[in-house]
Design a protein around this motif. Structure first.
Motif, short mmCIF file in Angstrom:
data_model
loop_
_atom_site.label_atom_id
_atom_site.label_comp_id
_atom_site.label_asym_id
_atom_site.label_seq_id
_atom_site.Cartn_x
_atom_site.Cartn_y
_atom_site.Cartn_z
N PHE A 1 0.79 -1.22 0.00
CA PHE A 1 0.00 0.00 0.00
C PHE A 1 0.83 1.28 0.00
O PHE A 1 0.52 2.21 -0.73
N VAL A 2 1.86 1.36 0.82
CA VAL A 2 2.60 2.60 0.99
C VAL A 2 3.34 2.99 -0.28
O VAL A 2 3.48 4.17 -0.59
N SER A 3 3.80 2.03 -1.04
CA SER A 3 4.54 2.36 -2.27
C SER A 3 3.68 3.11 -3.27
O SER A 3 4.20 3.77 -4.16
N LYS A 4 2.36 3.06 -3.13
CA LYS A 4 1.45 3.74 -4.05
C LYS A 4 1.00 5.10 -3.50
O LYS A 4 0.22 5.78 -4.13
N LEU A 5 1.50 5.47 -2.31
CA LEU A 5 1.03 6.70 -1.66
C LEU A 5 1.97 7.87 -1.93
O LEU A 5 2.96 7.76 -2.64
N ASN A 6 1.66 8.97 -1.28
CA ASN A 6 2.37 10.23 -1.46
C ASN A 6 3.81 10.15 -0.96
O ASN A 6 4.03 9.93 0.22
N PRO A 7 4.80 10.37 -1.82
CA PRO A 7 6.20 10.29 -1.38
C PRO A 7 6.65 11.47 -0.52
O PRO A 7 7.74 11.44 0.02
N GLN A 8 5.82 12.49 -0.35
CA GLN A 8 6.19 13.60 0.51
C GLN A 8 5.88 13.33 1.98
O GLN A 8 6.04 14.20 2.82
N HIS A 9 5.42 12.13 2.30
CA HIS A 9 5.08 11.78 3.67
C HIS A 9 5.93 10.61 4.16
O HIS A 9 6.37 9.79 3.37
N ASP A 10 6.13 10.55 5.48
CA ASP A 10 6.76 9.41 6.14
C ASP A 10 5.66 8.62 6.83
O ASP A 10 4.71 9.20 7.36
N TYR A 11 5.79 7.30 6.83
CA TYR A 11 4.77 6.42 7.40
C TYR A 11 5.41 5.50 8.43
O TYR A 11 6.48 4.95 8.19
N VAL A 12 4.74 5.32 9.57
CA VAL A 12 5.21 4.39 10.59
C VAL A 12 4.05 3.49 10.98
O VAL A 12 2.95 3.96 11.29
N PHE A 13 4.31 2.18 10.95
CA PHE A 13 3.34 1.19 11.41
C PHE A 13 3.78 0.72 12.79
O PHE A 13 4.93 0.34 12.98
N VAL A 14 2.85 0.72 13.74
CA VAL A 14 3.12 0.25 15.09
C VAL A 14 2.27 -0.99 15.32
O VAL A 14 1.05 -0.95 15.17
N ALA A 15 2.93 -2.09 15.65
CA ALA A 15 2.23 -3.35 15.87
C ALA A 15 1.44 -3.30 17.19
O ALA A 15 1.86 -2.65 18.15
N ARG A 16 0.32 -3.99 17.22
CA ARG A 16 -0.49 -4.12 18.43
C ARG A 16 -0.63 -5.60 18.76
O ARG A 16 -0.19 -6.46 18.00
N THR A 17 -1.24 -5.91 19.88
CA THR A 17 -1.33 -7.31 20.32
C THR A 17 -2.10 -8.19 19.34
O THR A 17 -1.86 -9.39 19.27
N GLU A 18 -2.99 -7.62 18.56
CA GLU A 18 -3.78 -8.38 17.58
C GLU A 18 -3.04 -8.60 16.26
O GLU A 18 -3.46 -9.42 15.45
N THR A 19 -1.97 -7.89 16.02
CA THR A 19 -1.27 -7.93 14.72
C THR A 19 -0.82 -9.33 14.31
O THR A 19 -1.07 -9.74 13.17
N PRO A 20 -0.19 -10.12 15.17
CA PRO A 20 0.31 -11.42 14.70
C PRO A 20 -0.77 -12.47 14.46
O PRO A 20 -0.53 -13.43 13.73
N SER A 21 -1.96 -12.30 15.01
CA SER A 21 -2.95 -13.37 14.94
C SER A 21 -4.19 -13.05 14.12
O SER A 21 -5.02 -13.93 13.89
N CYS A 22 -4.34 -11.82 13.65
CA CYS A 22 -5.56 -11.47 12.93
C CYS A 22 -5.50 -11.95 11.47
O CYS A 22 -4.45 -12.34 10.97
N GLU A 23 -6.65 -11.92 10.83
CA GLU A 23 -6.72 -12.27 9.41
C GLU A 23 -6.05 -11.16 8.59
O GLU A 23 -6.25 -9.98 8.86
N PHE A 24 -5.28 -11.56 7.60
CA PHE A 24 -4.57 -10.57 6.79
C PHE A 24 -5.54 -9.71 6.00
O PHE A 24 -5.31 -8.52 5.80
N SER A 25 -6.65 -10.27 5.58
CA SER A 25 -7.65 -9.49 4.83
C SER A 25 -8.24 -8.38 5.70
O SER A 25 -8.56 -7.30 5.20
N ASP A 26 -8.37 -8.62 7.02
CA ASP A 26 -8.85 -7.59 7.92
C ASP A 26 -7.85 -6.44 8.02
O ASP A 26 -8.23 -5.26 8.08
#
Length: 115
Positions: free
Chosen positions: A76-101
């Motif tokens: 997703f990020v590679s298709k977004l605005n290059p003038q911005h910085d993006y940070v993803f922060v993992a949460r407790t649900e991240t490793p076990s949730c459905e990828f489609s969600d």
């Protein structure tokens, strides 16, 4: 056009984005964005970072979470605005949730943050 991804490495960048950027809080991850403050020579470079604290689990869980978020960033990020910085922060649900969600949540975040 797909931009080239560059990883954020310095702790100061993560802190600056956390303190002065916009954020989308999801059940599965937190997405933080901020306009890029550093002059970039190549306008097709998108900077992103991924972080997971010890609160979410041991090293195996944290690495799994980061791998999943890295896939989201590449998709997703590679298709977004290059003038911005993006940070993803993992949460407790991240490793076990459905990828489609997770995909649905990032699409909501992109729409809501008007990136």
């Amino acid at each position: 056009m797909t931009a080239r991804l560059e990883s954020l490495r310095r702790r100061a960048d993560f802190i600056d984005i956390s303190n002065s950027g916009k954020r989308w809080v999801s059940k599965y991850f937190i997405l933080q964005i901020r306009e890029n403050q550093e002059p970039v020579n190549d306008s097709s470079v998108v900077r992103y970072g991924i972080t997971a604290t010890k609160k979410i689990g041991n090293a195996v869980v944290r690495n799994r979470s980061k791998r999943r978020l890295r896939v989201l960033a590449r998709e997703f990020v590679s298709k977004l605005n290059p003038q911005h910085d993006y940070v993803f922060v993992a949460r407790t649900e991240t490793p076990s949730c459905e990828f489609s969600d997770m995909k649905t949540e990032i699409q909501k975040a992109i729409k809501r943050l008007k990136i």
